[in-house]
Design a protein around this motif. Sequence first.
Motif, PDB file in Angstrom:
ATOM      1  N   VAL A  87      30.852 -12.850  25.508  1.00 36.10           N
ATOM      2  CA  VAL A  87      29.623 -12.657  24.696  1.00 36.10           C
ATOM      3  C   VAL A  87      28.611 -13.576  25.040  1.00 36.10           C
ATOM      4  CG1 VAL A  87      29.144 -12.391  22.262  1.00 36.10           C
ATOM      5  CG2 VAL A  87      31.379 -11.292  23.036  1.00 36.10           C
ATOM      6  N   ASP A  88      29.056 -14.715  25.011  1.00 39.08           N
ATOM      7  CA  ASP A  88      28.045 -15.884  25.104  1.00 39.08           C
ATOM      8  C   ASP A  88      27.269 -15.695  26.368  1.00 39.08           C
ATOM      9  OD1 ASP A  88      28.771 -16.847  22.626  1.00 39.08           O
ATOM     10  OD2 ASP A  88      30.327 -18.499  23.668  1.00 39.08           O
ATOM     11  N   THR A  89      27.920 -15.253  27.385  1.00 41.90           N
ATOM     12  CA  THR A  89      27.367 -15.130  28.902  1.00 41.90           C
ATOM     13  C   THR A  89      26.314 -13.902  28.746  1.00 41.90           C
ATOM     14  OG1 THR A  89      29.453 -16.006  30.092  1.00 41.90           O
ATOM     15  CG2 THR A  89      27.676 -14.656  31.301  1.00 41.90           C
ATOM     16  N   TYR A  90      26.986 -12.737  27.901  1.00 38.22           N
ATOM     17  CA  TYR A  90      25.917 -11.890  27.968  1.00 38.22           C
ATOM     18  C   TYR A  90      24.636 -12.020  27.115  1.00 38.22           C
ATOM     19  CZ  TYR A  90      24.037  -7.437  25.966  1.00 38.22           C
ATOM     20  OH  TYR A  90      23.218  -6.434  25.659  1.00 38.22           O
ATOM     21  N   SER A  91      24.846 -12.797  25.862  1.00 36.58           N
ATOM     22  CA  SER A  91      23.592 -13.142  25.036  1.00 36.58           C
ATOM     23  C   SER A  91      22.700 -14.018  25.861  1.00 36.58           C
ATOM     24  CB  SER A  91      24.054 -13.875  23.778  1.00 36.58           C
ATOM     25  OG  SER A  91      24.588 -15.022  23.974  1.00 36.58           O
ATOM     26  N   GLN A  92      23.214 -15.009  26.665  1.00 31.47           N
ATOM     27  CA  GLN A  92      22.205 -16.057  27.191  1.00 31.47           C
ATOM     28  C   GLN A  92      21.695 -15.260  28.496  1.00 31.47           C
ATOM     29  OE1 GLN A  92      25.146 -18.917  28.839  1.00 31.47           O
ATOM     30  NE2 GLN A  92      25.644 -19.496  26.612  1.00 31.47           N
ATOM     31  N   GLU A  93      22.108 -14.309  29.091  1.00 31.98           N
ATOM     32  CA  GLU A  93      21.552 -13.311  30.081  1.00 31.98           C
ATOM     33  C   GLU A  93      20.464 -12.486  29.631  1.00 31.98           C
ATOM     34  OE1 GLU A  93      20.763 -12.652  33.999  1.00 31.98           O
ATOM     35  OE2 GLU A  93      22.060 -14.217  33.140  1.00 31.98           O
ATOM     36  N   PHE A  94      20.857 -12.025  28.258  1.00 34.03           N
ATOM     37  CA  PHE A  94      19.966 -11.028  27.576  1.00 34.03           C
ATOM     38  C   PHE A  94      18.631 -11.766  27.175  1.00 34.03           C
ATOM     39  CE2 PHE A  94      17.752  -8.881  24.057  1.00 34.03           C
ATOM     40  CZ  PHE A  94      18.353  -7.737  24.469  1.00 34.03           C
ATOM     41  N   LYS A  95      18.774 -13.041  26.790  1.00 37.84           N
ATOM     42  CA  LYS A  95      17.812 -13.972  26.315  1.00 37.84           C
ATOM     43  C   LYS A  95      16.825 -14.169  27.706  1.00 37.84           C
ATOM     44  CE  LYS A  95      20.090 -15.542  22.325  1.00 37.84           C
ATOM     45  NZ  LYS A  95      21.106 -16.965  21.789  1.00 37.84           N
ATOM     46  N   LYS A  96      17.290 -14.563  28.797  1.00 34.19           N
ATOM     47  CA  LYS A  96      16.986 -14.941  30.021  1.00 34.19           C
ATOM     48  C   LYS A  96      15.791 -13.958  30.456  1.00 34.19           C
ATOM     49  CE  LYS A  96      19.145 -15.784  33.784  1.00 34.19           C
ATOM     50  NZ  LYS A  96      19.990 -16.360  34.772  1.00 34.19           N
ATOM     51  N   ILE A  97      16.441 -12.815  30.440  1.00 33.46           N
ATOM     52  CA  ILE A  97      15.686 -11.556  31.044  1.00 33.46           C
ATOM     53  C   ILE A  97      14.549 -11.162  30.105  1.00 33.46           C
ATOM     54  CG2 ILE A  97      15.912  -9.057  31.610  1.00 33.46           C
ATOM     55  CD1 ILE A  97      19.028  -9.718  32.231  1.00 33.46           C
ATOM     56  N   ARG A  98      14.871 -11.342  28.630  1.00 35.72           N
ATOM     57  CA  ARG A  98      13.823 -10.972  27.689  1.00 35.72           C
ATOM     58  C   ARG A  98      12.599 -12.176  28.007  1.00 35.72           C
ATOM     59  NH1 ARG A  98      15.320 -10.381  21.808  1.00 35.72           N
ATOM     60  NH2 ARG A  98      15.572  -8.369  22.125  1.00 35.72           N
ATOM     61  N   HIS A 105       5.392 -10.028  32.500  1.00 33.46           N
ATOM     62  CA  HIS A 105       5.142  -8.657  32.255  1.00 33.46           C
ATOM     63  C   HIS A 105       4.932  -8.386  30.999  1.00 33.46           C
ATOM     64  CE1 HIS A 105       6.139  -8.231  36.676  1.00 33.46           C
ATOM     65  NE2 HIS A 105       7.115  -8.960  36.276  1.00 33.46           N
ATOM     66  N   LEU A 106       4.166  -9.203  30.156  1.00 30.51           N
ATOM     67  CA  LEU A 106       4.044  -9.144  28.541  1.00 30.51           C
ATOM     68  C   LEU A 106       3.984  -7.626  28.052  1.00 30.51           C
ATOM     69  CD1 LEU A 106       4.695 -10.458  25.963  1.00 30.51           C
ATOM     70  CD2 LEU A 106       2.181 -11.254  26.012  1.00 30.51           C
ATOM     71  N   ASP A 107       2.599  -7.137  28.700  1.00 30.88           N
ATOM     72  CA  ASP A 107       2.106  -5.863  28.245  1.00 30.88           C
ATOM     73  C   ASP A 107       3.214  -4.947  28.318  1.00 30.88           C
ATOM     74  OD1 ASP A 107      -0.149  -7.188  27.345  1.00 30.88           O
ATOM     75  OD2 ASP A 107      -1.254  -6.305  29.026  1.00 30.88           O
ATOM     76  N   TRP A 108       3.942  -5.178  29.647  1.00 31.50           N
ATOM     77  CA  TRP A 108       4.823  -4.029  29.877  1.00 31.50           C
ATOM     78  C   TRP A 108       5.938  -4.280  28.935  1.00 31.50           C
ATOM     79  CZ3 TRP A 108       9.984  -4.256  31.439  1.00 31.50           C
ATOM     80  CH2 TRP A 108      10.688  -3.085  31.718  1.00 31.50           C
ATOM     81  N   TRP A 109       6.378  -5.560  28.658  1.00 33.95           N
ATOM     82  CA  TRP A 109       7.457  -5.659  27.629  1.00 33.95           C
ATOM     83  C   TRP A 109       7.027  -5.154  26.213  1.00 33.95           C
ATOM     84  CZ3 TRP A 109       7.903  -8.740  23.240  1.00 33.95           C
ATOM     85  CH2 TRP A 109       9.007  -8.824  22.695  1.00 33.95           C
ATOM     86  N   CYS A 110       5.887  -5.233  25.779  1.00 29.66           N
ATOM     87  CA  CYS A 110       5.509  -4.868  24.543  1.00 29.66           C
ATOM     88  C   CYS A 110       5.649  -3.348  24.381  1.00 29.66           C
ATOM     89  CB  CYS A 110       4.104  -5.312  24.347  1.00 29.66           C
ATOM     90  SG  CYS A 110       4.046  -6.954  23.901  1.00 29.66           S
ATOM     91  N   GLU A 111       5.234  -2.678  25.451  1.00 26.93           N
ATOM     92  CA  GLU A 111       5.282  -1.282  25.586  1.00 26.93           C
ATOM     93  C   GLU A 111       6.490  -0.821  25.612  1.00 26.93           C
ATOM     94  OE1 GLU A 111       2.795   0.957  24.979  1.00 26.93           O
ATOM     95  OE2 GLU A 111       1.489  -0.924  24.848  1.00 26.93           O
ATOM     96  N   LEU A 112       7.600  -1.414  25.688  1.00 28.03           N
ATOM     97  CA  LEU A 112       9.146  -1.126  25.587  1.00 28.03           C
ATOM     98  C   LEU A 112       9.275  -0.595  24.015  1.00 28.03           C
ATOM     99  CD1 LEU A 112      11.008  -3.338  27.995  1.00 28.03           C
ATOM    100  CD2 LEU A 112      10.518  -0.704  28.292  1.00 28.03           C
ATOM    101  N   HIS A 113       8.402  -1.196  23.162  1.00 24.80           N
ATOM    102  CA  HIS A 113       8.559  -0.899  21.588  1.00 24.80           C
ATOM    103  C   HIS A 113       7.639   0.269  21.288  1.00 24.80           C
ATOM    104  CE1 HIS A 113       9.809  -5.070  22.915  1.00 24.80           C
ATOM    105  NE2 HIS A 113      10.530  -5.228  21.801  1.00 24.80           N
ATOM    106  N   GLY A 114       7.818   0.322  19.992  1.00 27.49           N
ATOM    107  CA  GLY A 114       6.741   1.263  19.376  1.00 27.49           C
ATOM    108  C   GLY A 114       6.900   1.202  17.923  1.00 27.49           C
ATOM    109  N   LEU A 115       5.775   1.626  17.412  1.00 25.09           N
ATOM    110  CA  LEU A 115       5.552   1.521  15.770  1.00 25.09           C
ATOM    111  C   LEU A 115       6.396   2.833  15.286  1.00 25.09           C
ATOM    112  CD1 LEU A 115       1.990   0.378  14.713  1.00 25.09           C
ATOM    113  CD2 LEU A 115       4.097  -0.794  14.495  1.00 25.09           C
TER     114      LEU A 115
END
Length: 225
Positions: A87-98, A105-115
């Motif tokens: 789990v710790d390995t997964y969470s560290q990798e998740f945070k690193k990729i984010r 690629h900030l705009d692209w990352w933001c567009e993965l979300h929606g209101l």
Amino acid sequence: MQVKKEAIFLDFDGVIVDSLEEWYHIGVLAYHGIDQAIPDNQHKELYKDNCHLLYSYADEYCLFKALENQTIKDFTTIRKNANQKEVDTYSQEFKKIRKFYQNNHLDWWCELHGLTDYGKRLTNPQNTKDYFIITRKNMDDVLILKKHFNIKIPDIKVFDYSHSVKYGGKVDFIERFLDNHPDYNKAVLVDDKIENLCESSKVTCYFASWGYGKGNNEFETYQGS
């Protein structure tokens, strides 16, 4: 004589912003590796259909592990026996990729979300007076998305994971907030996770049925003020 006011605290993910596409996209990369093929649409639909199971990185990791067989029937057993090192390995990798996406690629990352439909109301400053955000999400992530979607709740009124955990939970934090802000005499908490809601003499809890939660029969659904 000053009229006492009601403070309205909103959860972020699921209530204001739909983050499921971002969670899934980064979660797949963190779990399977960036050099592996993206799973098919059935995999994504099963993930989204069962997002009510997600409350932590451990939940996310175990859901992906269960979905290796294109079913979640083993999720409870897998979650019960979760390996903390994995789990710790997964969470560290998740945070690193984010963080990589945010930095490159900030705009692209933001567009993965929606209101959400409710979140769209919060782009009008007339609808955000006495509104606050209380979330288990990282503060930096919230502020980036709040700016991107033009949400008119001031940064100073955002409280993140460090606040709610420090006080034991969201309702505990809000109760202490009221003790320290005498201009407010009551508060509302709107959340889509039952785990964050509880009975309180000072805080009225509402369930956000449009979010990621499921199966609530205890708390009234919030209709807005």
